[in-house]
Design an enzyme around this catalytic site. Structure first.
Site, PDB file in Angstrom:
ATOM      1  N   ASN A 108       0.835  -1.203   0.000  1.00  0.00           N
ATOM      2  CA  ASN A 108       0.000   0.000   0.000  1.00  0.00           C
ATOM      3  C   ASN A 108       0.872   1.256   0.000  1.00  0.00           C
ATOM      4  O   ASN A 108       0.592   2.232  -0.709  1.00  0.00           O
ATOM      5  CB  ASN A 108      -0.902   0.025   1.235  1.00  0.00           C
ATOM      6  CG  ASN A 108      -1.766  -1.208   1.368  1.00  0.00           C
ATOM      7  OD1 ASN A 108      -1.972  -1.948   0.411  1.00  0.00           O
ATOM      8  ND2 ASN A 108      -2.265  -1.454   2.569  1.00  0.00           N
ATOM      9  N   TYR A 167      -6.497 -12.067   2.294  1.00  0.00           N
ATOM     10  CA  TYR A 167      -7.237 -11.556   3.445  1.00  0.00           C
ATOM     11  C   TYR A 167      -8.542 -10.925   2.990  1.00  0.00           C
ATOM     12  O   TYR A 167      -8.682 -10.483   1.844  1.00  0.00           O
ATOM     13  CB  TYR A 167      -6.407 -10.566   4.269  1.00  0.00           C
ATOM     14  CG  TYR A 167      -6.206  -9.193   3.678  1.00  0.00           C
ATOM     15  CD1 TYR A 167      -7.014  -8.120   4.066  1.00  0.00           C
ATOM     16  CD2 TYR A 167      -5.183  -8.939   2.760  1.00  0.00           C
ATOM     17  CE1 TYR A 167      -6.821  -6.852   3.556  1.00  0.00           C
ATOM     18  CE2 TYR A 167      -4.976  -7.668   2.257  1.00  0.00           C
ATOM     19  CZ  TYR A 167      -5.804  -6.625   2.651  1.00  0.00           C
ATOM     20  OH  TYR A 167      -5.600  -5.370   2.134  1.00  0.00           O
ATOM     21  N   TRP A 215      -5.597 -15.615   5.465  1.00  0.00           N
ATOM     22  CA  TRP A 215      -5.141 -16.947   5.079  1.00  0.00           C
ATOM     23  C   TRP A 215      -3.761 -16.743   4.446  1.00  0.00           C
ATOM     24  O   TRP A 215      -3.641 -16.432   3.272  1.00  0.00           O
ATOM     25  CB  TRP A 215      -6.096 -17.588   4.070  1.00  0.00           C
ATOM     26  CG  TRP A 215      -7.492 -17.759   4.570  1.00  0.00           C
ATOM     27  CD1 TRP A 215      -8.037 -18.871   5.154  1.00  0.00           C
ATOM     28  CD2 TRP A 215      -8.570 -16.796   4.518  1.00  0.00           C
ATOM     29  NE1 TRP A 215      -9.356 -18.664   5.480  1.00  0.00           N
ATOM     30  CE2 TRP A 215      -9.711 -17.388   5.098  1.00  0.00           C
ATOM     31  CE3 TRP A 215      -8.659 -15.474   4.046  1.00  0.00           C
ATOM     32  CZ2 TRP A 215     -10.921 -16.736   5.209  1.00  0.00           C
ATOM     33  CZ3 TRP A 215      -9.869 -14.808   4.160  1.00  0.00           C
ATOM     34  CH2 TRP A 215     -10.983 -15.439   4.733  1.00  0.00           C
ATOM     35  N   ARG A 216      -2.700 -16.907   5.239  1.00  0.00           N
ATOM     36  CA  ARG A 216      -1.391 -16.489   4.738  1.00  0.00           C
ATOM     37  C   ARG A 216      -0.232 -17.376   5.195  1.00  0.00           C
ATOM     38  O   ARG A 216       0.918 -17.102   4.890  1.00  0.00           O
ATOM     39  CB  ARG A 216      -1.116 -15.044   5.182  1.00  0.00           C
ATOM     40  CG  ARG A 216      -0.802 -14.925   6.655  1.00  0.00           C
ATOM     41  CD  ARG A 216      -0.898 -13.533   7.206  1.00  0.00           C
ATOM     42  NE  ARG A 216      -0.113 -12.527   6.533  1.00  0.00           N
ATOM     43  CZ  ARG A 216      -0.070 -11.245   6.945  1.00  0.00           C
ATOM     44  NH1 ARG A 216      -0.762 -10.871   8.003  1.00  0.00           N
ATOM     45  NH2 ARG A 216       0.658 -10.374   6.292  1.00  0.00           N
ATOM     46  N   ASN A 269       4.339  -1.050  12.818  1.00  0.00           N
ATOM     47  CA  ASN A 269       3.071  -1.676  12.433  1.00  0.00           C
ATOM     48  C   ASN A 269       2.825  -2.961  13.220  1.00  0.00           C
ATOM     49  O   ASN A 269       2.673  -4.044  12.647  1.00  0.00           O
ATOM     50  CB  ASN A 269       3.051  -1.939  10.931  1.00  0.00           C
ATOM     51  CG  ASN A 269       1.651  -1.824  10.342  1.00  0.00           C
ATOM     52  OD1 ASN A 269       0.670  -1.634  11.070  1.00  0.00           O
ATOM     53  ND2 ASN A 269       1.553  -1.939   9.032  1.00  0.00           N
ATOM     54  N   GLY A 297      -3.883   8.475  14.217  1.00  0.00           N
ATOM     55  CA  GLY A 297      -5.233   8.523  13.670  1.00  0.00           C
ATOM     56  C   GLY A 297      -5.617   9.935  13.264  1.00  0.00           C
ATOM     57  O   GLY A 297      -4.889  10.608  12.533  1.00  0.00           O
ATOM     58  N   GLY A 316      -2.847   4.633   7.418  1.00  0.00           N
ATOM     59  CA  GLY A 316      -1.470   4.845   7.839  1.00  0.00           C
ATOM     60  C   GLY A 316      -0.464   4.547   6.748  1.00  0.00           C
ATOM     61  O   GLY A 316       0.559   5.235   6.612  1.00  0.00           O
ATOM     62  N   ASP A 317      -0.752   3.511   5.942  1.00  0.00           N
ATOM     63  CA  ASP A 317       0.159   3.162   4.844  1.00  0.00           C
ATOM     64  C   ASP A 317       0.219   4.281   3.812  1.00  0.00           C
ATOM     65  O   ASP A 317       1.289   4.599   3.280  1.00  0.00           O
ATOM     66  CB  ASP A 317      -0.306   1.870   4.160  1.00  0.00           C
ATOM     67  CG  ASP A 317      -0.428   0.712   5.126  1.00  0.00           C
ATOM     68  OD1 ASP A 317       0.322   0.676   6.119  1.00  0.00           O
ATOM     69  OD2 ASP A 317      -1.279  -0.164   4.885  1.00  0.00           O
TER      70      ASP A 317
END
Length: 307
Positions: A32, A87, A101-102, A164, A226, A255-256
């Site tokens: 991202n 995801y 699922w990773r 993160n 935020g 944030g990304d």
């Protein structure tokens, strides 16, 4: 030195569910960020996503998507029989939760080929990675990655790092603290998020986060919080940069996108406080779209509003 490299895992993203219908895309925290660097840097500025990829049809689609949007993969290995992680985003209003699922994703082997990793990072202006990049690796590969980042820094690259912190990805808090602190000692630019730092390190305030990271040797620190002001701390000077109001529909990637816009602004020669202002503008626009990746032209328009 020339170019930007972002290291990590890009997954298949399922978002915008309507009943049983989902929209498929590609995303992941460090991807991202590079998406917004690509959108906001000069068109001929090289950007590469450094990972490991599979050879299944979804992996091919993923790499085609990168290429179509001006993002390379440098010397990243392609692993026979491997596939991407997946995801899905579930929304409650604008706030999101994730199902992943990773466990067998190709990206977990991104540090396995030392020569390929070194070649991918060679000669970069900025090398960027995150705590998630560290968390998906085995302890041995984690150290190999940190060694490669250290070597890149010694050869002239600036290192940017976002902790993160995602508790579910780590075996325990102690391992996360150790690995993230080790990475911070290699960082020239730190891009933490205050609630994560409060949870992991017990910091009472964003200023406490900045002080802790400064003690580790980081010279340029931007503490996101935020919709609260971001703290920009550079060698003792502190600036609080107000966030920009937004009609948020999905906070995925906020944030990304801030990180990507901040780093693109720094690449373009802006001072840290000005870069943070641009980053807030881009992040505010990004949360008005579903999914992690807003259209590049929308990011550019938001970035240029503050010119």
């Amino acid at each position: 030195m020339s170019g930007f490299a972002s290291i990590g895992e890009c997954m298949i993203e399922l978002s915008g569910a309507t009943g049983d219908n989902w929209r498929m895309g590609f995303a992941g925290d460090t991807f991202n960020t590079i998406w917004y660097v690509r959108a906001l840097a000069a068109p001929d500025y090289p950007v590469d996503y450094v990972s490991a990829f599979g050879d299944d049809p979804f992996s091919v689609k993923q790499r085609d998507f990168f290429a179509a949007n001006g993002i390379g993969i440098a010397a990243s290995p392609i692993i026979s029989g491997a596939c991407p992680g997946l995801y899905a985003i579930s929304l409650d209003g604008a706030e999101r939760s994730f199902t992943y699922w990773r466990n067998d994703a190709a990206a977990r082997k991104l540090a396995g080929d030392r020569e390929a990793l070194a070649a991918s990072l060679k000669g970069r202006d900025i090398v960027y990675f995150s705590g998630i990049t560290l968390a998906i690796l085995t302890p041995v590969d984690r150290q190999l990655l940190l060694e490669a980042v250290k070597n890149a820094r010694e050869n002239g690259s600036k290192i940017a790092f976002d902790p993160n912190y995602r508790p579910r990805l780590w075996d325990n808090v102690e391992t996360a603290r150790s690995a993230i602190s080790q990475a911070m000692r290699l960082a020239d630019i730190a891009l933490p998020t205050f609630p994560d730092e409060k949870d992991l390190f017990g910091d009472a305030t964003p200023a406490a986060t900045a002080a802790r990271l400064s003690a580790l040797g980081v010279k340029e620190i931007i503490v996101k919080d935020g919709t609260a002001p971001a703290l920009v701390s550079v060698q003792g000077r502190e600036d609080w940069i107000e966030a920009v109001p937004a009609n948020a529909v999905d906070t995925t990637g906020a944030g990304d996108s801030f990180n990507g816009a901040y780093l693109a602004a720094r690449i373009n020669g802006l001072a840290p406080a000005d870069a943070a202002r641009r980053a807030h503008c881009v992040a505010a626009r990004v949360v008005e779209f579903h999914g992690a990746l807003a259209p590049m032209e929308e990011a550019r328009a938001a970035f240029e509003k503050t010119m």
